[in-house]
Design a protein around this motif. Structure first.
Motif, PDB file in Angstrom:
ATOM      1  N   ALA A 182     -57.671 -52.415   9.349  1.00 18.98           N
ATOM      2  CA  ALA A 182     -57.725 -51.110   8.682  1.00 18.98           C
ATOM      3  C   ALA A 182     -58.715 -50.182   9.385  1.00 18.98           C
ATOM      4  N   VAL A 183     -59.857 -50.724   9.814  1.00 16.24           N
ATOM      5  CA  VAL A 183     -60.827 -49.915  10.552  1.00 16.24           C
ATOM      6  C   VAL A 183     -60.229 -49.448  11.873  1.00 16.24           C
ATOM      7  N   GLY A 184     -59.553 -50.355  12.575  1.00 14.59           N
ATOM      8  CA  GLY A 184     -58.917 -49.981  13.833  1.00 14.59           C
ATOM      9  C   GLY A 184     -57.903 -48.874  13.648  1.00 14.59           C
ATOM     10  N   ALA A 185     -57.091 -48.972  12.609  1.00 13.28           N
ATOM     11  CA  ALA A 185     -56.093 -47.945  12.345  1.00 13.28           C
ATOM     12  C   ALA A 185     -56.752 -46.609  12.024  1.00 13.28           C
ATOM     13  N   ALA A 186     -57.860 -46.650  11.271  1.00  9.66           N
ATOM     14  CA  ALA A 186     -58.550 -45.421  10.892  1.00  9.66           C
ATOM     15  C   ALA A 186     -59.189 -44.731  12.098  1.00  9.66           C
ATOM     16  N   PHE A 187     -59.569 -45.502  13.110  1.00  7.90           N
ATOM     17  CA  PHE A 187     -60.255 -44.944  14.277  1.00  7.90           C
ATOM     18  C   PHE A 187     -59.306 -44.555  15.407  1.00  7.90           C
ATOM     19  N   MET A 188     -58.023 -44.860  15.273  1.00  2.00           N
ATOM     20  CA  MET A 188     -57.092 -44.573  16.359  1.00  2.00           C
ATOM     21  C   MET A 188     -57.100 -43.096  16.739  1.00  2.00           C
ATOM     22  N   GLN A 189     -56.922 -42.223  15.753  1.00  2.00           N
ATOM     23  CA  GLN A 189     -56.866 -40.789  16.054  1.00  2.00           C
ATOM     24  C   GLN A 189     -58.222 -40.231  16.491  1.00  2.00           C
ATOM     25  N   PRO A 190     -59.327 -40.517  15.772  1.00  2.00           N
ATOM     26  CA  PRO A 190     -60.621 -39.980  16.217  1.00  2.00           C
ATOM     27  C   PRO A 190     -61.012 -40.410  17.621  1.00  2.00           C
ATOM     28  N   LEU A 191     -60.635 -41.627  18.009  1.00  2.00           N
ATOM     29  CA  LEU A 191     -61.006 -42.127  19.330  1.00  2.00           C
ATOM     30  C   LEU A 191     -59.942 -41.860  20.385  1.00  2.00           C
ATOM     31  N   GLY A 192     -58.799 -41.315  19.971  1.00  2.00           N
ATOM     32  CA  GLY A 192     -57.727 -41.061  20.915  1.00  2.00           C
ATOM     33  C   GLY A 192     -57.156 -42.333  21.495  1.00  2.00           C
ATOM     34  N   VAL A 198     -55.893 -51.472  17.072  1.00  2.00           N
ATOM     35  CA  VAL A 198     -55.775 -52.325  15.889  1.00  2.00           C
ATOM     36  C   VAL A 198     -55.871 -53.796  16.300  1.00  2.00           C
ATOM     37  N   ALA A 199     -55.157 -54.146  17.376  1.00  2.00           N
ATOM     38  CA  ALA A 199     -55.215 -55.526  17.863  1.00  2.00           C
ATOM     39  C   ALA A 199     -56.623 -55.887  18.320  1.00  2.00           C
ATOM     40  N   LEU A 200     -57.281 -54.967  19.043  1.00  2.00           N
ATOM     41  CA  LEU A 200     -58.653 -55.214  19.486  1.00  2.00           C
ATOM     42  C   LEU A 200     -59.587 -55.399  18.295  1.00  2.00           C
ATOM     43  N   SER A 201     -59.347 -54.643  17.241  1.00  2.00           N
ATOM     44  CA  SER A 201     -60.189 -54.744  16.054  1.00  2.00           C
ATOM     45  C   SER A 201     -60.059 -56.116  15.409  1.00  2.00           C
ATOM     46  N   VAL A 202     -58.842 -56.604  15.314  1.00  4.19           N
ATOM     47  CA  VAL A 202     -58.622 -57.924  14.710  1.00  4.19           C
ATOM     48  C   VAL A 202     -59.253 -59.019  15.562  1.00  4.19           C
ATOM     49  N   ILE A 203     -59.079 -58.937  16.883  1.00  5.47           N
ATOM     50  CA  ILE A 203     -59.668 -59.953  17.760  1.00  5.47           C
ATOM     51  C   ILE A 203     -61.188 -59.875  17.710  1.00  5.47           C
ATOM     52  N   ALA A 204     -61.730 -58.650  17.643  1.00 10.97           N
ATOM     53  CA  ALA A 204     -63.182 -58.502  17.515  1.00 10.97           C
ATOM     54  C   ALA A 204     -63.675 -59.127  16.217  1.00 10.97           C
ATOM     55  N   ALA A 205     -62.882 -58.982  15.139  1.00 13.95           N
ATOM     56  CA  ALA A 205     -63.245 -59.615  13.873  1.00 13.95           C
ATOM     57  C   ALA A 205     -63.223 -61.138  13.999  1.00 13.95           C
ATOM     58  N   MET A 206     -62.237 -61.668  14.709  1.00 14.40           N
ATOM     59  CA  MET A 206     -62.194 -63.114  14.948  1.00 14.40           C
ATOM     60  C   MET A 206     -63.422 -63.576  15.724  1.00 14.40           C
TER      61      MET A 206
END
Length: 266
Positions: A182-192, A198-206
């Protein structure tokens, strides 16, 4: 973590200290520069101090202080040294494992190196890509931790790895992945960035969860409950920043293998 309907006896204290920690961290990220570098170096130093005290509880206290100083200086100096001295500076902390008892040297070398490298990785991320990418990484870890905490408390269920981390459940683990997504999805537009974020966010969480498990293993090995008592409701800095350490290490390794940041078309 307890099952459904479990109480939250430590929630108020945990929340209060957590908010203060978050405010300090987010403020330092926003300011950047020497402020963020100093905070990263200080956190690395204190985490290494905690590690040394856990691994050698009967040792001389000045040894732990020495190791903390080496770690802090290594983080502070890494950005200002030319190759190959920047690399040698980071790995220097592992060599100081020789001052600890023989049976603990390998653990100290690996964990302390991870702490220092993760701290340098975060400083590089802030310096090279600005505050919002560092906000993203920090919030991925926070979301994973918070979602896992509440889901594990409410839903309980099978344990993830009871021998190493008896409170961690599969429900909390999966909830942590969803929170990070959810954090990854929320940051997609602000970070371009594209969907790859989203995938990086999940792997970072792992990776953050792996950092938490690694610290739990060290504590179980040394029969201690918390790394220290520096942070009310959270134990020590290692107890609070083990996840961020794991996530920052993952991001450092990822950047050696792939283009970063991910483009909007990724």
């Amino acid at each position: 973590m307890t099952g459904a309907g479990g109480s939250f006896p430590d929630l108020a204290l945990r929340t209060t200290s957590g908010v203060l920690i978050a405010a300090l961290g987010l403020g330092a990220i926003w300011v950047g520069g020497i402020v963020f570098l100093a905070l990263a170096a200080a956190i690395a130093a204190l985490m290494v101090w905690e590690l040394a005290r856990m691994l050698d509880p009967d040792g001389r206290r000045r040894i732990a202080v020495l190791l903390a100083g080496v770690a802090g200086v290594a983080v502070a100096a890494a950005l200002n040294l030319p190759p190959p001295w920047d690399v040698l500076d980071v790995v220097l902390i592992a060599a100081f494992a020789l001052v600890l008892p023989a049976g603990q040297r390998r653990v100290f070398a690996l964990v302390s190196l991870g702490i220092v490298l993760a701290s340098v990785s975060m400083v590089l991320l802030r310096a090279g890509h600005g505050p919002y990418w560092m906000f993203w990484l920090a919030l991925v870890v926070v979301a994973s931790d918070v979602a896992g905490y509440f889901a594990g408390r409410f839903f309980g269920g099978p344990k993830f790895w009871p021998r190493i981390s008896p409170k961690k459940t599969w429900s909390g683990t999966v909830a942590g992945w969803l929170g990070a997504a959810a954090v990854g999805a929320a940051f997609m537009q602000p970070l371009g960035a594209g969907g790859m974020l989203v995938a990086l966010s999940v792997i970072a969480a792992m990776a953050a969860q792996a950092g938490d498990i690694a610290e739990s293993w060290v504590k179980r090995r040394m029969s201690v409950k918390d790394a220290s008592a520096i942070l009310p409701g959270h134990g020590g800095l290692m107890d609070r920043f083990d996840g961020l350490t794991g996530a920052a290490l993952f991001l450092f390794l990822y950047q050696q293998l792939a283009a970063f940041p991910p483009a909007a078309g990724g």
